[in-house]
Motif scaffolding. Structure first.
Motif, PDB file in Angstrom:
ATOM      1  N   ILE A  62       0.655  -0.977  -0.205  1.00  0.00           N
ATOM      2  CA  ILE A  62      -0.517   0.168  -0.109  1.00  0.00           C
ATOM      3  C   ILE A  62       0.973   1.233   0.229  1.00  0.00           C
ATOM      4  CG2 ILE A  62      -1.892   1.485   1.134  1.00  0.00           C
ATOM      5  CD1 ILE A  62      -2.886  -1.112   2.380  1.00  0.00           C
ATOM      6  N   ARG A  63       1.159   1.675  -1.043  1.00  0.00           N
ATOM      7  CA  ARG A  63       1.427   3.110  -1.009  1.00  0.00           C
ATOM      8  C   ARG A  63       0.802   4.685  -0.619  1.00  0.00           C
ATOM      9  NH1 ARG A  63       3.899   3.321  -7.008  1.00  0.00           N
ATOM     10  NH2 ARG A  63       5.667   1.829  -6.877  1.00  0.00           N
ATOM     11  N   ALA A  64      -0.305   4.941  -0.300  1.00  0.00           N
ATOM     12  CA  ALA A  64      -0.489   5.625   0.397  1.00  0.00           C
ATOM     13  C   ALA A  64      -1.986   5.146   0.117  1.00  0.00           C
ATOM     14  CB  ALA A  64      -0.818   6.677  -0.402  1.00  0.00           C
ATOM     15  N   ALA A  65      -2.185   6.180   1.931  1.00  0.00           N
ATOM     16  CA  ALA A  65      -4.450   6.212   2.051  1.00  0.00           C
ATOM     17  C   ALA A  65      -4.472   7.929   2.335  1.00  0.00           C
ATOM     18  CB  ALA A  65      -4.077   6.214   3.137  1.00  0.00           C
ATOM     19  N   SER A  66      -5.775   7.529   1.837  1.00  0.00           N
ATOM     20  CA  SER A  66      -6.224   9.081   2.007  1.00  0.00           C
ATOM     21  C   SER A  66      -7.749   8.396   1.941  1.00  0.00           C
ATOM     22  CB  SER A  66      -5.990   9.908   0.574  1.00  0.00           C
ATOM     23  OG  SER A  66      -6.712   9.545  -0.822  1.00  0.00           O
ATOM     24  N   VAL A  67      -8.405  10.089   2.628  1.00  0.00           N
ATOM     25  CA  VAL A  67      -9.944   9.787   3.071  1.00  0.00           C
ATOM     26  C   VAL A  67     -10.631  10.876   2.129  1.00  0.00           C
ATOM     27  CG1 VAL A  67     -11.402  10.829   4.236  1.00  0.00           C
ATOM     28  CG2 VAL A  67      -9.267   9.793   5.557  1.00  0.00           C
ATOM     29  N   VAL A  68     -11.605  10.854   1.583  1.00  0.00           N
ATOM     30  CA  VAL A  68     -12.000  11.565   0.429  1.00  0.00           C
ATOM     31  C   VAL A  68     -13.173  11.667   0.957  1.00  0.00           C
ATOM     32  CG1 VAL A  68     -12.476  10.832  -2.377  1.00  0.00           C
ATOM     33  CG2 VAL A  68     -10.401  10.055  -1.479  1.00  0.00           C
ATOM     34  N   THR A  69     -13.476  12.887   1.049  1.00  0.00           N
ATOM     35  CA  THR A  69     -15.120  12.793   1.033  1.00  0.00           C
ATOM     36  C   THR A  69     -15.848  13.075  -0.180  1.00  0.00           C
ATOM     37  OG1 THR A  69     -14.599  13.882   3.315  1.00  0.00           O
ATOM     38  CG2 THR A  69     -16.541  14.914   2.474  1.00  0.00           C
ATOM     39  N   ALA A  70     -16.914  13.169  -0.970  1.00  0.00           N
ATOM     40  CA  ALA A  70     -18.112  13.614  -1.753  1.00  0.00           C
ATOM     41  C   ALA A  70     -18.337  14.177  -1.250  1.00  0.00           C
ATOM     42  CB  ALA A  70     -18.369  11.496  -2.155  1.00  0.00           C
ATOM     43  N   PRO A  71     -18.953  15.398  -2.207  1.00  0.00           N
ATOM     44  CA  PRO A  71     -19.980  15.971  -2.796  1.00  0.00           C
ATOM     45  C   PRO A  71     -21.014  16.439  -1.589  1.00  0.00           C
ATOM     46  CG  PRO A  71     -18.923  16.398  -4.190  1.00  0.00           C
ATOM     47  CD  PRO A  71     -18.731  14.847  -3.560  1.00  0.00           C
TER      48      PRO A  71
END
Lengths: 195, 192
Positions: free
Chosen positions: B154-163
């Motif tokens: 796993i290279r990176a982790a990010s939290v994505v918040t949709a509209p």
């Protein structure tokens, strides 16, 4: 006609052994090829020396003959004597060399021949005589010289000489007779000059 | 035979190459002509001189020829061998390039597939992502795990918040075609 016969040297090799060597050389056996070279190097070099009258050029020619054999070994028939092919190739290579040098290769067999046969009793006039003969031979055209060498020195018949030189018997007879006459005149002139 | 035979004919007679039809005439002439006999004896003498002038090739010259031939043949074999190797190497490289091109060629009409694996909702392990930093953008919020040790692959982790407000944890793997999305609904993102 009480003249000495020309020196004829016949090299006899066991046919089976020759066949075997040619077959092995064809298959890429370097040792067999080297053996073939050793078997034929003497007559080939001797011919080249007599055609060219120059030791270094003769060595080059002999090497060229064997390299050509190496390149063409695949086309050589095992049941045929290798000698004629080698001598014909020697004649052709020497002819080309002479033509390129405009039949003017320096005469350096004379001194070598004298030194090889060096004998304290051999006097200067005998050596001079040899040099004269070689100079007379040098006066001939390349093909005349080859015909004379093959006939008078190597002892081949005119038919054999014609075969080796890729010529006709009539042409060879003409070359031989013209060559002998030219040499006679040259030597007579040399003797007159000295007298 | 009228007059003297020409010199070239006498030269052939001296060497024994004269035509059998011409021989009797020449012999008859020689019986009576001292000058022509003299010419023949001179030509015979030239032939004798020739025979005694030459010697056999010197051993040194023979050796030089032998050595020259051996080295030239060895060189020729070497050149032939290296030529073969060069040809073989070129063929191998060529085939490799062609194979690589064929394997990597995009098939027309087939888009590269990016698999998005929607995993079932799982509670977020707070300790792993306790130091998520948030960045706000007009369209989405993204947080990157800076110090948390990531699992291999796993290279990176990010939290994505949709509209619409739903958040997902996006895990970028070593394979650029695989992205793991974890739904964060119902979990406490700031659990201590």
């Amino acid at each position: 006609m009480g003249m000495a016969l020309p020196s004829v040297r016949v090299f006899m090799f066991e046919p089976d052994r020759l066949r075997e060597l040619i077959r092995d050389a064809k298959a890429g056996n370097a040792e067999s090829f080297n053996m073939l070279v050793r078997m034929h190097e003497r007559p080939v070099l001797r011919l080249a020396q007599r055609f060219l009258l120059n030791r270094e050029a003769a060595r080059d020619a002999a090497q060229e003959v064997f390299l050509r054999l190496y390149q063409k070994i695949g086309t050589i028939h095992e049941d045929k004597d290798l000698g004629p092919w080698l001598y014909r190739t020697t004649a052709n290579i020497c002819f080309d060399l002479q033509r390129r040098a405009k039949n003017n290769l320096p005469l350096d067999v004379a001194a070598d021949a004298a030194s090889l046969e060096y004998d304290p009793e051999q006097n200067a006039s005998a050596r001079q005589q040899k040099e004269c003969v070689l100079a007379a031979l040098k006066e001939l055209s390349p093909r005349e010289r080859q015909a004379i060498v093959l006939r008078d020195l190597e002892g081949y018949s005119t038919a054999e000489v014609a075969n080796l030189l890729g010529s006709t018997e009539a042409t060879v007879r003409s070359q031989i007779s013209t060559g002998r006459v030219k040499m006679r005149h040259f030597l007579r002139a040399q003797i007159r000059e000295r007298e | 035979m009228n007059g003297h035979p020409n010199e070239t004919l006498l030269a052939l007679y001296a060497g024994g190459e004269i035509d059998t039809r011409e021989r009797p005439g020449v012999e008859a002439h020689l019986d009576t002509c001292g000058k022509c006999r003299n010419t023949i004896s001179e030509i015979e003498h030239v032939r004798q001189l020739l025979s005694s002038t030459f010697t056999e090739p010197a051993h040194e010259d023979l050796q030089l020829v032998r050595d020259g031939v051996s080295s030239a043949v060895a060189g020729s074999t070497g050149r032939r061998s290296s030529w073969r190797w060069n040809t073989a190497a070129t063929a191998v490289v060529g085939i490799s390039i062609i194979c690589a091109l064929l394997l990597n060629r995009k098939q027309p009409g087939v888009a590269l597939k990016q698999d998005t694996v929607q995993l079932p909702s799982v509670p977020l392990v707070s300790r792993q992502f306790s130091n998520l930093s948030w960045s706000a953008t007009p369209k989405q919020h993204r947080a990157r795990a800076r110090e948390a040790p990531l699992q291999a692959g796993i290279r990176a982790a990010s939290v994505v918040t949709a509209p619409d407000g739903t958040s997902q944890l996006k895990l970028t793997t070593a394979d650029p075609n695989v992205v793991i999305l974890l739904s964060l609904e119902g979990t406490d993102r700031h659990e201590n």
